[in-house]
Scaffold this active site. Sequence first.
Site, PDB file in Angstrom:
ATOM      1  N   GLU A 107       0.834  -1.209   0.000  1.00 51.22           N
ATOM      2  CA  GLU A 107       0.000   0.000   0.000  1.00 51.22           C
ATOM      3  C   GLU A 107       0.865   1.253   0.000  1.00 51.22           C
ATOM      4  OE1 GLU A 107      -1.140   1.821   3.380  1.00 51.22           O
ATOM      5  OE2 GLU A 107      -0.725   0.202   4.786  1.00 51.22           O
TER       6      GLU A 107
ATOM      7  N   VAL B  11      -5.194   0.433   3.182  1.00 52.51           N
ATOM      8  CA  VAL B  11      -5.352  -1.019   3.092  1.00 52.51           C
ATOM      9  C   VAL B  11      -6.635  -1.348   2.324  1.00 52.51           C
ATOM     10  CG1 VAL B  11      -5.860  -3.102   4.447  1.00 52.51           C
ATOM     11  CG2 VAL B  11      -3.969  -1.606   5.111  1.00 52.51           C
TER      12      VAL B  11
ATOM     13  N   ASP C 210     -16.568   5.047  14.377  1.00 55.22           N
ATOM     14  CA  ASP C 210     -15.376   5.071  13.528  1.00 55.22           C
ATOM     15  C   ASP C 210     -14.778   3.661  13.414  1.00 55.22           C
ATOM     16  OD1 ASP C 210     -13.106   5.581  12.104  1.00 55.22           O
ATOM     17  OD2 ASP C 210     -12.405   7.228  13.361  1.00 55.22           O
TER      18      ASP C 210
ATOM     19  N   SER D 141     -12.662   1.424  10.519  1.00 58.39           N
ATOM     20  CA  SER D 141     -11.949   1.544   9.249  1.00 58.39           C
ATOM     21  C   SER D 141     -12.621   0.721   8.148  1.00 58.39           C
ATOM     22  CB  SER D 141     -10.509   1.074   9.426  1.00 58.39           C
ATOM     23  OG  SER D 141      -9.840   1.088   8.175  1.00 58.39           O
ATOM     24  N   ALA D 142     -12.629   1.291   6.952  1.00 60.42           N
ATOM     25  CA  ALA D 142     -13.130   0.563   5.780  1.00 60.42           C
ATOM     26  C   ALA D 142     -12.230  -0.622   5.438  1.00 60.42           C
ATOM     27  CB  ALA D 142     -13.233   1.509   4.590  1.00 60.42           C
TER      28      ALA D 142
ATOM     29  N   LYS E 137      -3.565  -1.651  14.444  1.00 61.19           N
ATOM     30  CA  LYS E 137      -2.753  -0.615  15.094  1.00 61.19           C
ATOM     31  C   LYS E 137      -3.114  -0.453  16.576  1.00 61.19           C
ATOM     32  CE  LYS E 137      -3.111   2.274  11.560  1.00 61.19           C
ATOM     33  NZ  LYS E 137      -3.135   1.433  10.351  1.00 61.19           N
TER      34      LYS E 137
HETATM   35  N1  PSU Z   1       0.021   0.371   8.727  1.00 62.00           N
HETATM   36  C1  PSU Z   1       1.063   1.133   9.166  1.00 62.00           C
HETATM   37  N2  PSU Z   1       0.973   2.484   8.964  1.00 62.00           N
HETATM   38  C2  PSU Z   1      -0.101   3.075   8.337  1.00 62.00           C
HETATM   39  C3  PSU Z   1      -1.187   2.253   7.879  1.00 62.00           C
HETATM   40  C4  PSU Z   1      -1.064   0.901   8.107  1.00 62.00           C
HETATM   41  O1  PSU Z   1       2.036   0.611   9.729  1.00 62.00           O
HETATM   42  O2  PSU Z   1      -0.129   4.290   8.176  1.00 62.00           O
HETATM   43  C5  PSU Z   1      -2.376   2.902   7.173  1.00 62.00           C
HETATM   44  C6  PSU Z   1      -3.063   1.911   6.238  1.00 62.00           C
HETATM   45  O3  PSU Z   1      -3.128   2.495   4.955  1.00 62.00           O
HETATM   46  C7  PSU Z   1      -4.450   1.744   6.815  1.00 62.00           C
HETATM   47  C8  PSU Z   1      -4.684   3.090   7.393  1.00 62.00           C
HETATM   48  O4  PSU Z   1      -5.403   1.377   5.848  1.00 62.00           O
HETATM   49  O5  PSU Z   1      -3.433   3.347   8.046  1.00 62.00           O
HETATM   50  C9  PSU Z   1      -5.890   3.108   8.334  1.00 62.00           C
HETATM   51  O6  PSU Z   1      -6.465   4.364   8.296  1.00 62.00           O
HETATM   52  P1  PSU Z   1      -7.934   4.597   8.895  1.00 62.00           P
HETATM   53  O7  PSU Z   1      -7.801   4.254  10.356  1.00 62.00           O
HETATM   54  O8  PSU Z   1      -8.214   6.068   8.660  1.00 62.00           O
HETATM   55  O9  PSU Z   1      -8.857   3.708   8.140  1.00 62.00           O
HETATM   56 MN    MN Z   2     -11.977   6.155  10.282  1.00 69.33          MN
END
Ligand code: PSU
Ligand code: MN
Length: 303
Positions: A22, A104, A136, A138-139, A157
């Site tokens: 990604e 992702v 909230d 994530s998609a 995370k």
């Molecule tokens: N893994 C990491 N660092 C990142 C991400 C994943 O070590 O920055 C990114 C990925 O692209 C994941 C995104 O899809 O963080 C999640 O963002 P959100 O919580 O806004 O969906």
């Molecule tokens: Mn979000």
Amino acid sequence: MLYCSEEVREALAEGRAVVALESTIISHGMPWPQNAETAFALEALVREQGAVPATVALTGGQLKVGLQADEIERLARKGQEVVKCSLRDLAVVLQRGQWGATTVAATLFAAGAVGIRFFATGGIGGVHRGAERSMDVSADLPQLARSQVALVSAGAKAVLDLARTLEYLETLGVPVIGYGTKEFPAFYTRSSGLPLLYRYDVLRDLAKALKKQWSLSLPQGVLIANPIPKEYEPEAAPLQAAVERALEEAFAQGLGGKELTPFLLERIRQLTGGLSLSANIRLVENNVRLASRLAVEYAGLPA
Ligand code: PSU
Ligand code: MN
């Protein structure tokens, strides 16, 4: 509009191992210049294992699978011009001809669309803490339920609600398999205290399980949980403190939406004096190595 590089197209046609990567982790997950160094190192790691890397991004009007070096560098230098693109952003960013980094979720979509079965990231997005109020989520999670892709990550995370993330994956029917562990890893650290149902230690058996998943035409992908190697695991307490503090600051500032995750990762990096960034780099490398070895193993299975 959905463009595959010649190298990736040929590898797929010949049934060779291809690993998707990604680009949000490059543009919004790490600072310059470590992000560029990491992006190139990851591609090199895939090649070392005998697979073909396919970094995904939006390059001014195209959703591209398999980038050139100058395109990766442009994403890493970012500035305001690179949009963090999840699924809902793809159509508009393409229409506007902007540059976009795929999350992702968006990368899973692109990989699935061209037939790439393997993808490595750092930590998947998931259910945010407080999601019972904010909603909230994530998609990344629902898209994993719609893409026949094996995603290797070090869990979800650390800033997330990991227990609810696992519950949601169960609801979606996504298998979560530990590689060398029976615990869901906590991204920067190996342990979350949350048990997993399935563990594999033999790569070939894991590859065979993936084959079963898609032989049944199950629409779901598989999440492979691969903990950060012990020798790179930072001490848990200071890291945990930084995570809590970053979350408090984000809450106090009323942050939400797509800015939240990049804000948290950057704040944790500052608060740990860069320790979280080194851990993040090491764990992504570890995931990319596993995804590549698995892709090679899978390509060698009898049909
Ligand atoms: N893994 C990491 N660092 C990142 C991400 C994943 O070590 O920055 C990114 C990925 O692209 C994941 C995104 O899809 O963080 C999640 O963002 P959100 O919580 O806004 O969906
Ligand atoms: Mn979000």
